[in-house]
Design a protein around this motif. Structure first.
Motif, PDB file in Angstrom:
ATOM      1  N   SER A 249       0.604  -1.355   0.066  1.00 17.08           N
ATOM      2  CA  SER A 249       0.171   0.080  -0.581  1.00 17.08           C
ATOM      3  C   SER A 249       1.053   1.283  -0.255  1.00 17.08           C
ATOM      4  N   LEU A 250       2.480   1.494   0.501  1.00 21.60           N
ATOM      5  CA  LEU A 250       2.697   2.327   0.711  1.00 21.60           C
ATOM      6  C   LEU A 250       3.459   2.664  -0.601  1.00 21.60           C
TER       7      LEU A 250
ATOM      8  N   GLY B 124       1.108   6.762  -7.040  1.00 20.85           N
ATOM      9  CA  GLY B 124       0.198   7.505  -7.087  1.00 20.85           C
ATOM     10  C   GLY B 124       0.391   8.487  -7.079  1.00 20.85           C
ATOM     11  N   ILE B 125       1.619   8.853  -6.578  1.00 19.25           N
ATOM     12  CA  ILE B 125       1.464  10.765  -5.743  1.00 19.25           C
ATOM     13  C   ILE B 125       2.744  10.686  -6.872  1.00 19.25           C
TER      14      ILE B 125
ATOM     15  N   ARG C 125       0.734   3.985  -2.681  1.00 23.27           N
ATOM     16  CA  ARG C 125       0.596   5.139  -3.166  1.00 23.27           C
ATOM     17  C   ARG C 125       1.684   6.056  -3.375  1.00 23.27           C
ATOM     18  N   GLU C 126       2.919   5.700  -3.246  1.00 20.65           N
ATOM     19  CA  GLU C 126       4.812   6.803  -3.512  1.00 20.65           C
ATOM     20  C   GLU C 126       3.925   6.401  -5.269  1.00 20.65           C
TER      21      GLU C 126
END
Length: 165
Positions: A38-39, A45-46, A42-43
């Motif tokens: 998930s991290l 996605g950013i 998220r990274e």
């Protein structure tokens, strides 16, 4: 702290260590991977959002440049249309002026021809009247006896005076 050292039990420590290692093992097997995934997601996605923002910024700059180019093209077309309209206006004015001058020349030529025609008719009429007058004078002179020159001169003056009336 002395009390902790005095109450220390090796069995309790062993079981706490086993539970702690088991907990780390369970967390590594079941929790760390989803958390790390998930991290990473998220990274990613950013990073994708930043890339999309940069692309949007570049696209906006390109769009502004194309809008400016389109506006310049529209201005050029407007200027060209105005230039064409001015040329057409000047051409129409020139043609109308030429046609008006042509009509005026025709009217003047027609008037001159009419004047010349009437002048010739008037001269012909005057010649006819002079001829008729001369014939009348000659006829009257020949009817009278013309023995004296004074009588002839007097008669001619009288006839001329009558003709001028």
């Amino acid at each position: 702290m002395d009390q902790l050292i005095n109450d220390f039990s090796l069995g309790l420590f062993f079981w706490q260590l086993v539970i702690f290692i088991g907990l780390i093992f369970l967390m590594a097997k079941f929790a760390w991977k989803p958390i790390l995934n998930s991290l990473d997601a998220r990274e990613q996605g950013i990073t994708d959002a930043l890339a999309a923002a940069e692309n949007a910024k570049l696209e906006m700059a390109n769009l502004e440049a194309s809008n400016e180019a389109a506006a310049q093209e529209a201005r050029n077309q407007r200027d060209e249309m105005l230039k064409d309209a001015r040329e057409i206006k000047e051409k129409m004015i020139s043609e109308a002026s030429g046609q008006a001058q042509e009509k005026a020349d025709k009217i003047i030529a027609s008037a001159q021809e009419a004047i010349e025609s009437e002048k010739k008719a008037a001269l012909a009429d005057i010649k006819s009247q002079v001829a008729n007058l001369s014939v009348d004078i000659a006829e009257k002179l020949t009817r009278k006896e013309l023995s004296e020159k004074d009588a002839q001169s007097k008669l001619i003056e009288q006839l001329l005076a009558e003709a001028n009336i």
